[in-house]
Motif scaffolding. Structure first.
Motif, PDB file in Angstrom:
ATOM      1  N   PRO A 145       0.839  -1.211   0.000  1.00 20.12           N
ATOM      2  CA  PRO A 145       0.000   0.000   0.000  1.00 20.12           C
ATOM      3  C   PRO A 145       0.868   1.253   0.000  1.00 20.12           C
ATOM      4  O   PRO A 145       2.059   1.184   0.301  1.00 20.12           O
ATOM      5  N   ARG A 146       0.308   2.412  -0.317  1.00 17.75           N
ATOM      6  CA  ARG A 146       0.988   3.705  -0.144  1.00 17.75           C
ATOM      7  C   ARG A 146       0.803   4.121   1.316  1.00 17.75           C
ATOM      8  O   ARG A 146      -0.193   3.776   1.946  1.00 17.75           O
ATOM      9  N   GLY A 147       1.751   4.888   1.840  1.00 16.02           N
ATOM     10  CA  GLY A 147       1.616   5.361   3.214  1.00 16.02           C
ATOM     11  C   GLY A 147       0.750   6.601   3.288  1.00 16.02           C
ATOM     12  O   GLY A 147       0.537   7.285   2.281  1.00 16.02           O
ATOM     13  N   THR A 148       0.268   6.910   4.475  1.00 18.29           N
ATOM     14  CA  THR A 148      -0.549   8.121   4.619  1.00 18.29           C
ATOM     15  C   THR A 148       0.337   9.355   4.863  1.00 18.29           C
ATOM     16  O   THR A 148      -0.106  10.478   4.674  1.00 18.29           O
ATOM     17  N   THR A 149       1.595   9.126   5.291  1.00 18.45           N
ATOM     18  CA  THR A 149       2.544  10.241   5.409  1.00 18.45           C
ATOM     19  C   THR A 149       3.757   9.898   4.545  1.00 18.45           C
ATOM     20  O   THR A 149       3.945   8.729   4.182  1.00 18.45           O
ATOM     21  N   ALA A 150       4.603  10.898   4.269  1.00 16.48           N
ATOM     22  CA  ALA A 150       5.790  10.661   3.426  1.00 16.48           C
ATOM     23  C   ALA A 150       6.695   9.611   4.089  1.00 16.48           C
ATOM     24  O   ALA A 150       7.241   8.729   3.411  1.00 16.48           O
ATOM     25  N   GLU A 151       6.827   9.680   5.421  1.00 19.89           N
ATOM     26  CA  GLU A 151       7.715   8.730   6.132  1.00 19.89           C
ATOM     27  C   GLU A 151       7.170   7.314   6.004  1.00 19.89           C
ATOM     28  O   GLU A 151       7.901   6.375   5.710  1.00 19.89           O
ATOM     29  N   GLU A 152       5.848   7.195   6.262  1.00 16.75           N
ATOM     30  CA  GLU A 152       5.252   5.852   6.210  1.00 16.75           C
ATOM     31  C   GLU A 152       5.358   5.290   4.783  1.00 16.75           C
ATOM     32  O   GLU A 152       5.646   4.111   4.581  1.00 16.75           O
ATOM     33  N   ASP A 153       5.173   6.167   3.779  1.00 22.54           N
ATOM     34  CA  ASP A 153       5.223   5.729   2.388  1.00 22.54           C
ATOM     35  C   ASP A 153       6.622   5.227   2.040  1.00 22.54           C
ATOM     36  O   ASP A 153       6.789   4.189   1.401  1.00 22.54           O
ATOM     37  N   GLU A 154       7.632   5.980   2.515  1.00 22.79           N
ATOM     38  CA  GLU A 154       9.012   5.582   2.237  1.00 22.79           C
ATOM     39  C   GLU A 154       9.322   4.251   2.918  1.00 22.79           C
ATOM     40  O   GLU A 154       9.960   3.365   2.341  1.00 22.79           O
ATOM     41  N   HIS A 155       8.825   4.120   4.153  1.00 25.86           N
ATOM     42  CA  HIS A 155       9.056   2.900   4.910  1.00 25.86           C
ATOM     43  C   HIS A 155       8.425   1.691   4.184  1.00 25.86           C
ATOM     44  O   HIS A 155       9.073   0.654   3.997  1.00 25.86           O
ATOM     45  N   LEU A 156       7.160   1.866   3.733  1.00 32.39           N
ATOM     46  CA  LEU A 156       6.477   0.763   3.038  1.00 32.39           C
ATOM     47  C   LEU A 156       7.191   0.430   1.719  1.00 32.39           C
ATOM     48  O   LEU A 156       7.336  -0.745   1.352  1.00 32.39           O
ATOM     49  N   GLY A 157       7.675   1.471   1.029  1.00 28.34           N
ATOM     50  CA  GLY A 157       8.400   1.268  -0.226  1.00 28.34           C
ATOM     51  C   GLY A 157       9.694   0.501   0.017  1.00 28.34           C
ATOM     52  O   GLY A 157      10.022  -0.443  -0.710  1.00 28.34           O
ATOM     53  N   ASN A 158      10.429   0.888   1.074  1.00 30.17           N
ATOM     54  CA  ASN A 158      11.693   0.189   1.387  1.00 30.17           C
ATOM     55  C   ASN A 158      11.447  -1.259   1.760  1.00 30.17           C
ATOM     56  O   ASN A 158      12.204  -2.147   1.377  1.00 30.17           O
ATOM     57  N   GLU A 159      10.366  -1.465   2.522  1.00 30.57           N
ATOM     58  CA  GLU A 159      10.024  -2.841   2.899  1.00 30.57           C
ATOM     59  C   GLU A 159       9.750  -3.682   1.652  1.00 30.57           C
ATOM     60  O   GLU A 159      10.190  -4.830   1.558  1.00 30.57           O
ATOM     61  N   LEU A 160       9.029  -3.070   0.703  1.00 26.16           N
ATOM     62  CA  LEU A 160       8.689  -3.786  -0.530  1.00 26.16           C
ATOM     63  C   LEU A 160       9.961  -4.127  -1.310  1.00 26.16           C
ATOM     64  O   LEU A 160      10.140  -5.244  -1.788  1.00 26.16           O
ATOM     65  N   LEU A 161      10.866  -3.134  -1.410  1.00 24.10           N
ATOM     66  CA  LEU A 161      12.110  -3.360  -2.160  1.00 24.10           C
ATOM     67  C   LEU A 161      12.955  -4.470  -1.546  1.00 24.10           C
ATOM     68  O   LEU A 161      13.717  -5.135  -2.242  1.00 24.10           O
ATOM     69  N   HIS A 162      12.839  -4.630  -0.214  1.00 25.35           N
ATOM     70  CA  HIS A 162      13.690  -5.626   0.457  1.00 25.35           C
ATOM     71  C   HIS A 162      12.915  -6.877   0.865  1.00 25.35           C
ATOM     72  O   HIS A 162      13.476  -7.733   1.552  1.00 25.35           O
ATOM     73  N   SER A 163      11.651  -6.974   0.446  1.00 29.14           N
ATOM     74  CA  SER A 163      10.864  -8.148   0.842  1.00 29.14           C
ATOM     75  C   SER A 163      11.231  -9.350  -0.028  1.00 29.14           C
ATOM     76  O   SER A 163      11.137  -9.303  -1.258  1.00 29.14           O
ATOM     77  N   GLU A 164      11.666 -10.427   0.637  1.00 24.95           N
ATOM     78  CA  GLU A 164      12.055 -11.632  -0.104  1.00 24.95           C
ATOM     79  C   GLU A 164      10.866 -12.198  -0.879  1.00 24.95           C
ATOM     80  O   GLU A 164      10.991 -12.625  -2.014  1.00 24.95           O
ATOM     81  N   LYS A 165       9.693 -12.174  -0.216  1.00 25.21           N
ATOM     82  CA  LYS A 165       8.480 -12.712  -0.842  1.00 25.21           C
ATOM     83  C   LYS A 165       8.179 -11.951  -2.150  1.00 25.21           C
ATOM     84  O   LYS A 165       7.970 -12.532  -3.201  1.00 25.21           O
ATOM     85  N   ASN A 166       8.197 -10.614  -2.077  1.00 25.07           N
ATOM     86  CA  ASN A 166       7.864  -9.814  -3.258  1.00 25.07           C
ATOM     87  C   ASN A 166       8.946  -9.884  -4.334  1.00 25.07           C
ATOM     88  O   ASN A 166       8.656  -9.892  -5.527  1.00 25.07           O
ATOM     89  N   GLN A 167      10.215  -9.912  -3.895  1.00 25.95           N
ATOM     90  CA  GLN A 167      11.304 -10.014  -4.872  1.00 25.95           C
ATOM     91  C   GLN A 167      11.210 -11.339  -5.623  1.00 25.95           C
ATOM     92  O   GLN A 167      11.429 -11.394  -6.835  1.00 25.95           O
ATOM     93  N   GLY A 168      10.852 -12.414  -4.889  1.00 27.26           N
ATOM     94  CA  GLY A 168      10.721 -13.733  -5.508  1.00 27.26           C
ATOM     95  C   GLY A 168       9.605 -13.715  -6.543  1.00 27.26           C
ATOM     96  O   GLY A 168       9.779 -14.123  -7.702  1.00 27.26           O
ATOM     97  N   GLU A 169       8.457 -13.183  -6.123  1.00 33.83           N
ATOM     98  CA  GLU A 169       7.277 -13.074  -6.981  1.00 33.83           C
ATOM     99  C   GLU A 169       7.614 -12.284  -8.261  1.00 33.83           C
ATOM    100  O   GLU A 169       7.156 -12.595  -9.353  1.00 33.83           O
ATOM    101  N   HIS A 170       8.457 -11.255  -8.089  1.00 34.06           N
ATOM    102  CA  HIS A 170       8.847 -10.377  -9.195  1.00 34.06           C
ATOM    103  C   HIS A 170       9.833 -11.073 -10.147  1.00 34.06           C
ATOM    104  O   HIS A 170       9.718 -10.958 -11.367  1.00 34.06           O
ATOM    105  N   GLN A 171      10.798 -11.800  -9.564  1.00 33.11           N
ATOM    106  CA  GLN A 171      11.850 -12.407 -10.385  1.00 33.11           C
ATOM    107  C   GLN A 171      11.316 -13.428 -11.388  1.00 33.11           C
ATOM    108  O   GLN A 171      11.859 -13.577 -12.472  1.00 33.11           O
TER     109      GLN A 171
END
Ligand SMILES: C=C(O[C@H]1C=CC=C(C(=O)O)[C@@H]1O)C(=O)O
Length: 449
Positions: free
Chosen positions: A274-300
């Motif tokens: 999801p997108r965050g409701t604040t800039a900090e939360e959005d950045e945090h969620l984006g970083n989590e996505l970039l480093h999520s093994e589950k999502n990286q696997g799904e993407h690869q």
């Protein structure tokens, strides 16, 4: 016979509305605001309809035949480069394994339409193409007069109506009644069962979709919906294909393939947060996505499959080193841009044939994943997650994957969304993700203030 004339740049949404008033038949809309390209068609000079698993290659053969005897005139050199001349618009079903239901009546396995009139524009030029199927027995003077009369009516409509406001239409005050085609708990169970199958080694990834039916008291406003979608998702392909009283429409972020002068561009798009409701939360969620093994696997799985498919079609394939974040209004994805140089003699339809369905909408490996979708999903996907777009002469064209989309008819709409399931997917999170994806069309239709 195809004639392209220069025309002043106009708001494509406006042309879409005017084409309705001219009463020339079904309409087609395609636009992506960020690259200022739009195609708006009406009526039908010719249509290619195909069925079965060969639906894309049969369309390619039919298009070659239709072009063979074409007389193509361009009344200026100052015209959009890739969309002048005869252009076909349309799409293909996601697959031909699942039985079709009444929901997708009039949307054949493959359909490419040569519109009677096509307005097309890029950043600084616009053209109007008039197409007609003519044979030796035709009363050509009568046909020519009919075209002149249509152009006069269009010119009159352009002069006598004012361009619509560029403001985003407000949400409607209508109450939406929504209904899951499959109860939420059942869909989550399906996800849990898919996870079991993946852990048992049947396949590595499958994309499971669900549909929601939406109803309101008055007919949905298709034109206002397109305007809301274009304004809320400037980076998305906003499209509508009319078949009688039905429109298949949406705002998809996923390019399947764009081909220009032998260069093709595609992307791997899979992995979401999801997108965050604040800039900090959005950045945090984006970083989590970039480093999520589950999502990286799904993407690869998607990156690997696209790279392999292109290696037989292209002399050179370029894949970005790592995915970046594609941030949309309410969701963010992992995206890897991919490009290639098509081998001579290959066209966009061959690229579609090899690429579709990527594991972003099917699964990995392809065949067992598609069999699981057919057996377990209990949904007629029809054109949802299939290729939609346009093809011109010289093998150029652009197709997107028809996501964030729905079938709209009068007061009813059926909306679709799917999620990539891998070994460590959680059914509740996947359900929430599907709700975010459904929001695109729900808001487009004027709901969810
Ligand atoms: C299948 C859909 O999204 C695909 C594209 C981007 C991210 C996806 C995901 O993270 O699951 C899906 O692969 C859909 O929107 O219905």
């Amino acid at each position: 016979m195809s004639i392209t004339l220069p025309i002043a740049l106009h708001d494509p949404q406006w042309l879409f509305t005017l084409f309705q008033q001219l009463d020339l038949g079904d309409r087609f809309f395609w636009s992506r605001s960020v690259d200022a390209r739009a195609l708006v068609g009406v009526g039908q000079a010719a249509a290619i309809e195909t069925t079965g698993p060969e639906r894309v290659s049969s369309a390619a053969t039919a298009w070659r035949e239709l072009r063979r005897d074409a007389i193509i005139e361009k009344i200026s050199t100052d015209l959009p480069a890739y969309t002048s001349g005869p252009v076909l618009l349309g799409g293909f079903t996601f697959d031909t394994l699942t039985p079709r239901t009444d929901l997708w009546q009039n949307f054949p396995d493959g359909l490419l339409i040569l519109p009677y009139l096509l307005f097309h524009s890029d950043e600084d030029k616009a053209g109007l193409t008039i197409n007609a199927l003519v044979d030796a027995t035709d009363a050509y003077e009568q046909r020519a007069n009919a075209v002149i009369e249509t152009l006069q009516r269009l010119s009159h409509a352009l002069q006598s109506t004012s361009a619509p406001s560029t403001e985003k239409p407000a949400p409607t005050n209508e109450e939406f009644i929504t209904h899951n085609l499959l109860p939420a708990e059942q869909w989550k169970n399906q996800v849990a069962q898919a996870v079991e199958k993946i852990r048992a080694g049947e396949f590595e990834k499958v994309v499971l979709a669900r549909a929601v039916q939406v109803e309101q008291a008055n007919p949905f406003d298709v034109d206002a919906t397109l305007q809301r979608l274009s304004q809320s998702y400037p980076g998305a392909y906003v499209f509508a294909i009319q078949r009688g009283s039905r429109y298949f429409m949406g705002a998809t972020p996923e390019r399947l393939v764009c081909s220009e002068d032998g260069q093709i561009q595609t992307m791997a798009l899979a992995g979401s947060a999801p997108r965050g409701t604040t800039a900090e939360e959005d950045e945090h969620l984006g970083n989590e996505l970039l480093h999520s093994e589950k999502n990286q696997g799904e993407h690869q799985f998607v990156v690997t499959t696209i790279r392999d498919a292109l290696s037989t079609l292209c002399s050179r394939v370029w894949v970005a080193d790592a995915p970046h974040l594609l941030k949309l209004k309410n969701i963010q994805h992992l995206e890897t841009p991919i490009m290639g140089d098509l081998l001579p003699g290959h066209s966009i339809l061959e690229a579609i044939e090899d690429l579709h369905p990527t594991p972003a909408v099917g699964g990995y490996p392809r065949l067992p994943a598609l069999a699981a979708i057919g057996a377990d999903e209990h949904l007629d996907r029809g054109w949802y997650a299939g290729p939609v777009g346009w093809i011109g002469t010289g093998g150029n064209g652009e197709f997107a994957v028809a996501l964030r989309s729905g079938l709209v008819e009068g007061r009813q709409a059926t909306l679709f969304a799917g999620c990539g399931i891998v070994a460590d997917s959680n059914p509740e999170s996947e359900y929430q993700e599907s709700c975010l994806k459904l929001q695109v069309m729900l808001r487009g239709l004027g709901g969810e203030k």
